[in-house]
Design a protein around this motif. Structure first.
Motif, PDB file in Angstrom:
ATOM      1  N   HIS A 139     -12.154   6.735  -0.015  1.00 33.11           N
ATOM      2  CA  HIS A 139     -11.531   6.224  -1.232  1.00 33.11           C
ATOM      3  C   HIS A 139     -10.210   5.528  -0.918  1.00 33.11           C
ATOM      4  O   HIS A 139      -9.915   4.461  -1.468  1.00 33.11           O
ATOM      5  CB  HIS A 139     -11.297   7.385  -2.206  1.00 33.11           C
ATOM      6  CG  HIS A 139     -10.725   6.961  -3.518  1.00 33.11           C
ATOM      7  ND1 HIS A 139     -11.416   6.198  -4.431  1.00 33.11           N
ATOM      8  CD2 HIS A 139      -9.492   7.180  -4.069  1.00 33.11           C
ATOM      9  CE1 HIS A 139     -10.645   5.964  -5.491  1.00 33.11           C
ATOM     10  NE2 HIS A 139      -9.475   6.555  -5.292  1.00 33.11           N
ATOM     11  N   LEU A 140      -9.412   6.111  -0.024  1.00 35.21           N
ATOM     12  CA  LEU A 140      -8.147   5.498   0.357  1.00 35.21           C
ATOM     13  C   LEU A 140      -8.376   4.118   0.977  1.00 35.21           C
ATOM     14  O   LEU A 140      -7.670   3.151   0.660  1.00 35.21           O
ATOM     15  CB  LEU A 140      -7.407   6.395   1.352  1.00 35.21           C
ATOM     16  CG  LEU A 140      -6.759   7.655   0.806  1.00 35.21           C
ATOM     17  CD1 LEU A 140      -6.297   8.558   1.950  1.00 35.21           C
ATOM     18  CD2 LEU A 140      -5.576   7.312  -0.098  1.00 35.21           C
TER      19      LEU A 140
ATOM     20  N   GLN B 210      -2.612   5.240   1.996  1.00 30.76           N
ATOM     21  CA  GLN B 210      -3.548   4.117   2.001  1.00 30.76           C
ATOM     22  C   GLN B 210      -3.355   3.276   3.250  1.00 30.76           C
ATOM     23  O   GLN B 210      -4.324   2.862   3.884  1.00 30.76           O
ATOM     24  CB  GLN B 210      -3.343   3.244   0.763  1.00 30.76           C
ATOM     25  CG  GLN B 210      -3.876   3.809  -0.529  1.00 30.76           C
ATOM     26  CD  GLN B 210      -3.546   2.925  -1.712  1.00 30.76           C
ATOM     27  OE1 GLN B 210      -2.710   2.024  -1.613  1.00 30.76           O
ATOM     28  NE2 GLN B 210      -4.182   3.186  -2.840  1.00 30.76           N
TER      29      GLN B 210
ATOM     30  N   SER C 140     -12.305  11.462   0.421  1.00 29.42           N
ATOM     31  CA  SER C 140     -10.978  10.965   0.038  1.00 29.42           C
ATOM     32  C   SER C 140     -10.521   9.858   0.986  1.00 29.42           C
ATOM     33  O   SER C 140      -9.886   8.887   0.560  1.00 29.42           O
ATOM     34  CB  SER C 140      -9.964  12.109   0.039  1.00 29.42           C
ATOM     35  OG  SER C 140     -10.284  13.067  -0.947  1.00 29.42           O
TER      36      SER C 140
ATOM     37  N   ALA D  37     -11.035   2.168   0.605  1.00 28.81           N
ATOM     38  CA  ALA D  37     -11.585   1.267  -0.407  1.00 28.81           C
ATOM     39  C   ALA D  37     -10.490   0.724  -1.317  1.00 28.81           C
ATOM     40  O   ALA D  37     -10.472  -0.469  -1.661  1.00 28.81           O
ATOM     41  CB  ALA D  37     -12.650   1.985  -1.229  1.00 28.81           C
ATOM     42  N   ARG D  38      -9.549   1.581  -1.718  1.00 28.00           N
ATOM     43  CA  ARG D  38      -8.449   1.144  -2.568  1.00 28.00           C
ATOM     44  C   ARG D  38      -7.580   0.121  -1.836  1.00 28.00           C
ATOM     45  O   ARG D  38      -7.125  -0.860  -2.422  1.00 28.00           O
ATOM     46  CB  ARG D  38      -7.603   2.345  -2.991  1.00 28.00           C
ATOM     47  CG  ARG D  38      -8.255   3.265  -4.004  1.00 28.00           C
ATOM     48  CD  ARG D  38      -8.346   2.625  -5.380  1.00 28.00           C
ATOM     49  NE  ARG D  38      -7.022   2.299  -5.899  1.00 28.00           N
ATOM     50  CZ  ARG D  38      -6.260   3.147  -6.583  1.00 28.00           C
ATOM     51  NH1 ARG D  38      -6.679   4.398  -6.801  1.00 28.00           N
ATOM     52  NH2 ARG D  38      -5.092   2.765  -7.050  1.00 28.00           N
ATOM     53  N   ALA D  39      -7.358   0.370  -0.557  1.00 26.29           N
ATOM     54  CA  ALA D  39      -6.542  -0.557   0.229  1.00 26.29           C
ATOM     55  C   ALA D  39      -7.249  -1.900   0.373  1.00 26.29           C
ATOM     56  O   ALA D  39      -6.626  -2.962   0.224  1.00 26.29           O
ATOM     57  CB  ALA D  39      -6.247   0.045   1.600  1.00 26.29           C
ATOM     58  N   ARG D  40      -8.545  -1.866   0.649  1.00 28.52           N
ATOM     59  CA  ARG D  40      -9.303  -3.115   0.771  1.00 28.52           C
ATOM     60  C   ARG D  40      -9.210  -3.931  -0.514  1.00 28.52           C
ATOM     61  O   ARG D  40      -9.026  -5.152  -0.488  1.00 28.52           O
ATOM     62  CB  ARG D  40     -10.766  -2.807   1.074  1.00 28.52           C
ATOM     63  CG  ARG D  40     -11.074  -2.395   2.498  1.00 28.52           C
ATOM     64  CD  ARG D  40     -12.545  -2.091   2.597  1.00 28.52           C
ATOM     65  NE  ARG D  40     -12.938  -1.614   3.905  1.00 28.52           N
ATOM     66  CZ  ARG D  40     -13.952  -0.772   4.110  1.00 28.52           C
ATOM     67  NH1 ARG D  40     -14.658  -0.332   3.066  1.00 28.52           N
ATOM     68  NH2 ARG D  40     -14.259  -0.384   5.323  1.00 28.52           N
ATOM     69  N   THR D  41      -9.363  -3.256  -1.652  1.00 29.42           N
ATOM     70  CA  THR D  41      -9.309  -3.945  -2.932  1.00 29.42           C
ATOM     71  C   THR D  41      -7.950  -4.585  -3.153  1.00 29.42           C
ATOM     72  O   THR D  41      -7.842  -5.736  -3.594  1.00 29.42           O
ATOM     73  CB  THR D  41      -9.611  -2.958  -4.077  1.00 29.42           C
ATOM     74  OG1 THR D  41     -10.928  -2.420  -3.915  1.00 29.42           O
ATOM     75  CG2 THR D  41      -9.516  -3.652  -5.430  1.00 29.42           C
ATOM     76  N   ARG D  42      -6.892  -3.849  -2.824  1.00 29.86           N
ATOM     77  CA  ARG D  42      -5.539  -4.368  -3.030  1.00 29.86           C
ATOM     78  C   ARG D  42      -5.251  -5.568  -2.123  1.00 29.86           C
ATOM     79  O   ARG D  42      -4.546  -6.501  -2.511  1.00 29.86           O
ATOM     80  CB  ARG D  42      -4.520  -3.262  -2.777  1.00 29.86           C
ATOM     81  CG  ARG D  42      -3.085  -3.667  -3.059  1.00 29.86           C
ATOM     82  CD  ARG D  42      -2.166  -2.479  -2.906  1.00 29.86           C
ATOM     83  NE  ARG D  42      -2.353  -1.518  -3.962  1.00 29.86           N
ATOM     84  CZ  ARG D  42      -1.702  -1.543  -5.134  1.00 29.86           C
ATOM     85  NH1 ARG D  42      -0.827  -2.510  -5.365  1.00 29.86           N
ATOM     86  NH2 ARG D  42      -1.906  -0.626  -6.037  1.00 29.86           N
TER      87      ARG D  42
ATOM     88  N   LEU E  79       0.824  -1.202   0.000  1.00 31.42           N
ATOM     89  CA  LEU E  79       0.000   0.000   0.000  1.00 31.42           C
ATOM     90  C   LEU E  79       0.861   1.255   0.000  1.00 31.42           C
ATOM     91  O   LEU E  79       1.997   1.241   0.460  1.00 31.42           O
ATOM     92  CB  LEU E  79      -0.911   0.019   1.232  1.00 31.42           C
ATOM     93  CG  LEU E  79      -1.831  -1.182   1.451  1.00 31.42           C
ATOM     94  CD1 LEU E  79      -2.612  -1.002   2.744  1.00 31.42           C
ATOM     95  CD2 LEU E  79      -2.775  -1.370   0.270  1.00 31.42           C
TER      96      LEU E  79
END
Length: 307
Positions: free
Chosen positions: A148-149, A118, A145, A151-156, A114
């Protein structure tokens, strides 16, 4: 003013955030010290602090983000595989579930994928359960924001985050069986205890002998572990069970009771899925006196009796 009891609570939470952000005990302690120094300077200047809890968390988060950005460059030049500095933990029963899930060596390594922001947002929300409003404040952004940070981390991290559901007793029994089989060179039993996709990671930092890259697969890992245990025995190294980052593990000591390395096991579905071996002396000093066996072995010294 902050009373001693409140200070201890704030410091504990501050270190928990900083260590999970940085994966380094020394760097986490430096960040916490700097955060409290700034807070005390603010208080001495007569400026009120409405919420010391939020104030310290904000300082620690932002300092850790800055520290992690500079640490990334150093880790790219690191010799061999970089692993976090281990913590020898002794949690209360109420803390164990959190520790196994958010403090494990495997999880800290995964967080390296990350970005610093994130990582901060994800930890604050998913591990420490701060509301998005506070996550945004701590990270220095707006609520959308921050969402969003996270959510991006969860996806990764999806499908890669380690989960541990075995009872403590089962995990300890599995660890005992593993170390006994490893010490006896019992490859058949070792393989039975390992997951098919098990991975062995080692960090010597280029200072002591260690694997150059991870070893994967049940048979290869079993052979590597058995060979490593045989080599340690020749140098008079013994293992003592320990709880490492909330998981079963062991500390390796030489004949003079100096620390040689730390082993942490990651368990899932009744098998050992990850093994982390940390022998870089710089990552062990916070745990006690460190042995010179690794340096001597790297120099080519043969095993001998210590006096």
């Amino acid at each position: 003013m902050i009373v001693s009891e409140q200070y201890g609570e704030l410091r504990g939470r501050a270190f928990a955030i900083a260590y999970r952000m940085l994966g380094s005990v020394g760097e986490a302690e430096d960040v916490v010290q700097e955060a409290f120094l700034r807070m005390h300077q603010t208080l001495r200047g007569g400026e009120p602090i409405a919420s010391p809890r939020a104030y310290v968390a904000t300082l620690v988060t932002r300092l850790a983000i800055d520290q992690l950005r500079s640490a990334r460059a150093r880790r790219e030049r690191y010799v061999g595989e970089w692993l976090p500095e281990p913590l020898v933990t002794g949690p209360t029963p109420a803390e164990r579930a959190e520790l196994a899930d958010s403090l494990s060596l495997a999880f800290l390594v995964l967080l390296e994928s990350l970005s610093p922001r994130q990582r901060a947002a994800f930890l604050l929300r998913e591990v420490f359960d701060y509301p998005y409003r506070e996550v945004a404040e701590f990270v220095g952004t707006d609520v959308d924001s921050a969402r969003h940070l996270v959510a991006r981390a969860r996806t990764r991290l999806r499908d890669r985050r380690p989960r541990y559901h075995a009872s403590r007793e089962h995990r300890e029994e599995l660890a005992r069986s593993f170390f006994a089989a490893a010490g006896q060179g019992d490859l058949r039993t070792l393989e039975a205890l390992l997951a098919q996709d098990v991975a062995l990671h080692a960090d010597g930092g280029g200072k002591v002998p260690a694997l150059g890259r991870p070893v994967t697969g049940r048979e290869r890992v079993a052979r590597t572990i058995a060979a490593g245990m045989t080599a340690m025995a020749r140098f008079g190294v013994r293992l003592e069970p320990a709880e490492v980052n909330g998981e079963p593990g062991a500390m390796a000591y030489d004949a003079r009771d100096r620390l040689v390395g730390v082993l942490g096991l990651g368990l899932a579905d009744g098998r050992i899925r990850t093994i982390h071996s940390i022998a870089n002396p710089d990552k062990l000093r916070h745990l006690g006196e460190v042995s010179d066996l690794g340096l001597r072995a790297r120099a080519g010294e043969r095993p001998g009796r210590e006096t």
